[in-house]
Design an enzyme around this catalytic site. Structure first.
Site, PDB file in Angstrom:
ATOM      1  N   ASP A  30      -9.856   8.800  -3.701  1.00 30.74           N
ATOM      2  CA  ASP A  30      -9.870   9.112  -5.131  1.00 30.74           C
ATOM      3  C   ASP A  30      -9.669  10.617  -5.317  1.00 30.74           C
ATOM      4  O   ASP A  30     -10.238  11.427  -4.585  1.00 30.74           O
ATOM      5  CB  ASP A  30     -11.202   8.671  -5.762  1.00 30.74           C
ATOM      6  CG  ASP A  30     -11.128   8.610  -7.274  1.00 30.74           C
ATOM      7  OD1 ASP A  30     -11.209   7.507  -7.826  1.00 30.74           O
ATOM      8  OD2 ASP A  30     -10.992   9.684  -7.914  1.00 30.74           O
ATOM      9  N   ASN A  86     -13.891  -1.364 -12.647  1.00 30.91           N
ATOM     10  CA  ASN A  86     -14.026  -1.247 -14.097  1.00 30.91           C
ATOM     11  C   ASN A  86     -12.912  -2.062 -14.738  1.00 30.91           C
ATOM     12  O   ASN A  86     -11.758  -1.964 -14.335  1.00 30.91           O
ATOM     13  CB  ASN A  86     -13.933   0.225 -14.511  1.00 30.91           C
ATOM     14  CG  ASN A  86     -15.075   1.045 -13.935  1.00 30.91           C
ATOM     15  OD1 ASN A  86     -16.213   0.598 -13.927  1.00 30.91           O
ATOM     16  ND2 ASN A  86     -14.769   2.235 -13.439  1.00 30.91           N
ATOM     17  N   HIS A  97      -4.250  -0.803 -13.452  1.00 32.08           N
ATOM     18  CA  HIS A  97      -3.795  -1.515 -12.248  1.00 32.08           C
ATOM     19  C   HIS A  97      -5.071  -1.808 -11.471  1.00 32.08           C
ATOM     20  O   HIS A  97      -5.815  -0.866 -11.132  1.00 32.08           O
ATOM     21  CB  HIS A  97      -2.817  -0.624 -11.457  1.00 32.08           C
ATOM     22  CG  HIS A  97      -2.310  -1.212 -10.158  1.00 32.08           C
ATOM     23  ND1 HIS A  97      -0.946  -1.299  -9.865  1.00 32.08           N
ATOM     24  CD2 HIS A  97      -2.958  -1.707  -9.078  1.00 32.08           C
ATOM     25  CE1 HIS A  97      -0.797  -1.824  -8.659  1.00 32.08           C
ATOM     26  NE2 HIS A  97      -2.002  -2.078  -8.154  1.00 32.08           N
ATOM     27  N   HIS A  99      -8.127  -2.071  -9.344  1.00 36.10           N
ATOM     28  CA  HIS A  99      -8.551  -1.257  -8.203  1.00 36.10           C
ATOM     29  C   HIS A  99     -10.047  -1.404  -8.009  1.00 36.10           C
ATOM     30  O   HIS A  99     -10.798  -1.621  -8.965  1.00 36.10           O
ATOM     31  CB  HIS A  99      -8.172   0.219  -8.388  1.00 36.10           C
ATOM     32  CG  HIS A  99      -8.633   0.827  -9.676  1.00 36.10           C
ATOM     33  ND1 HIS A  99      -7.960   0.636 -10.863  1.00 36.10           N
ATOM     34  CD2 HIS A  99      -9.702   1.608  -9.972  1.00 36.10           C
ATOM     35  CE1 HIS A  99      -8.596   1.281 -11.837  1.00 36.10           C
ATOM     36  NE2 HIS A  99      -9.662   1.874 -11.323  1.00 36.10           N
TER      37      HIS A  99
HETATM   38  P1  5GP Z   1     -11.090   3.850 -13.276  1.00 36.89           P
HETATM   39  O1  5GP Z   1     -11.651   4.940 -14.145  1.00 36.89           O
HETATM   40  O2  5GP Z   1      -9.845   3.241 -13.893  1.00 36.89           O
HETATM   41  O3  5GP Z   1     -12.080   2.838 -12.820  1.00 36.89           O
HETATM   42  O4  5GP Z   1     -10.657   4.572 -11.935  1.00 36.89           O
HETATM   43  C1  5GP Z   1      -9.486   5.304 -11.810  1.00 36.89           C
HETATM   44  C2  5GP Z   1      -9.712   6.281 -10.685  1.00 36.89           C
HETATM   45  O5  5GP Z   1      -8.451   6.790 -10.299  1.00 36.89           O
HETATM   46  C3  5GP Z   1     -10.564   7.501 -11.089  1.00 36.89           C
HETATM   47  O6  5GP Z   1     -11.727   7.544 -10.258  1.00 36.89           O
HETATM   48  C4  5GP Z   1      -9.640   8.687 -10.878  1.00 36.89           C
HETATM   49  O7  5GP Z   1     -10.293   9.818 -10.337  1.00 36.89           O
HETATM   50  C5  5GP Z   1      -8.573   8.136  -9.939  1.00 36.89           C
HETATM   51  N1  5GP Z   1      -7.255   8.718 -10.096  1.00 36.89           N
HETATM   52  C6  5GP Z   1      -6.594   8.931 -11.286  1.00 36.89           C
HETATM   53  N2  5GP Z   1      -5.374   9.466 -11.046  1.00 36.89           N
HETATM   54  C7  5GP Z   1      -5.267   9.591  -9.702  1.00 36.89           C
HETATM   55  C8  5GP Z   1      -4.232  10.087  -8.844  1.00 36.89           C
HETATM   56  O8  5GP Z   1      -3.155  10.523  -9.272  1.00 36.89           O
HETATM   57  N3  5GP Z   1      -4.475  10.067  -7.511  1.00 36.89           N
HETATM   58  C9  5GP Z   1      -5.657   9.607  -6.987  1.00 36.89           C
HETATM   59  N4  5GP Z   1      -5.784   9.629  -5.664  1.00 36.89           N
HETATM   60  N5  5GP Z   1      -6.642   9.120  -7.763  1.00 36.89           N
HETATM   61  C10 5GP Z   1      -6.460   9.117  -9.091  1.00 36.89           C
HETATM   62 ZN    ZN Z   2       0.676  -1.087 -11.164  1.00 39.90          ZN
END
Ligand code: 5GP
Ligand code: ZN
Length: 113
Positions: A30, A86, A97, A99
């Protein structure tokens, strides 16, 4: 292809720190870690969220959890780890997407949030 950040990361079009990869799954660090270990596990095919898991793709989700167990063993996460997905805006899903966050290396409170 979908105009999707994680599809582009899985395809190598946007750089990331790779931890593991196979035909179905890509795992990377992340960009804004919230624990000493904070990895993201994504299917290489585009699934929007946990709300779109169905009979056609649930084996893939099972495979992701096999990879989680393998990583936990390889990384010796014997003290425990947390897996989070989430789903939707109010749950804090910022990338649409599917994850799974794999978090370890510190104590975690419960209930989250
Ligand atoms: P969500 O908030 O959707 O559950 O998690 C998305 C995660 O993706 C976040 O923890 C954020 O730090 C990570 N993230 C967002 N953009 C990027 C990126 O460009 N590269 C990487 N490695 N992580 C990302
Ligand atoms: Zn995708």
């Amino acid at each position: 292809m979908e105009d999707c950040l994680f599809c582009k990361i899985a395809a190598g079009e946007i750089p990331s720190k790779k931890i593991y990869e196979d035909d179905l799954v890509y795992v990377f660090e992340d960009i804004a870690p919230t624990a000493p270990i904070h990895y993201l596990l994504i299917p290489k095919t585009h699934i929007k969220s946990a709300a779109e898991v169905a009979a056609e793709n649930s084996a893939l989700v099972g495979h992701i959890f096999e990879v989680i167990a393998k990583l936990a063993k390889d990384l010796k996460l014997d003290d425990g780890f947390r897996v989070v997905t989430n789903c939707g805006d109010s749950a804090g899903q910022t990338v649409k997407h599917l994850h799974f966050h794999l978090l370890a290396g510190r104590e975690f409170g419960w209930p989250a949030g």
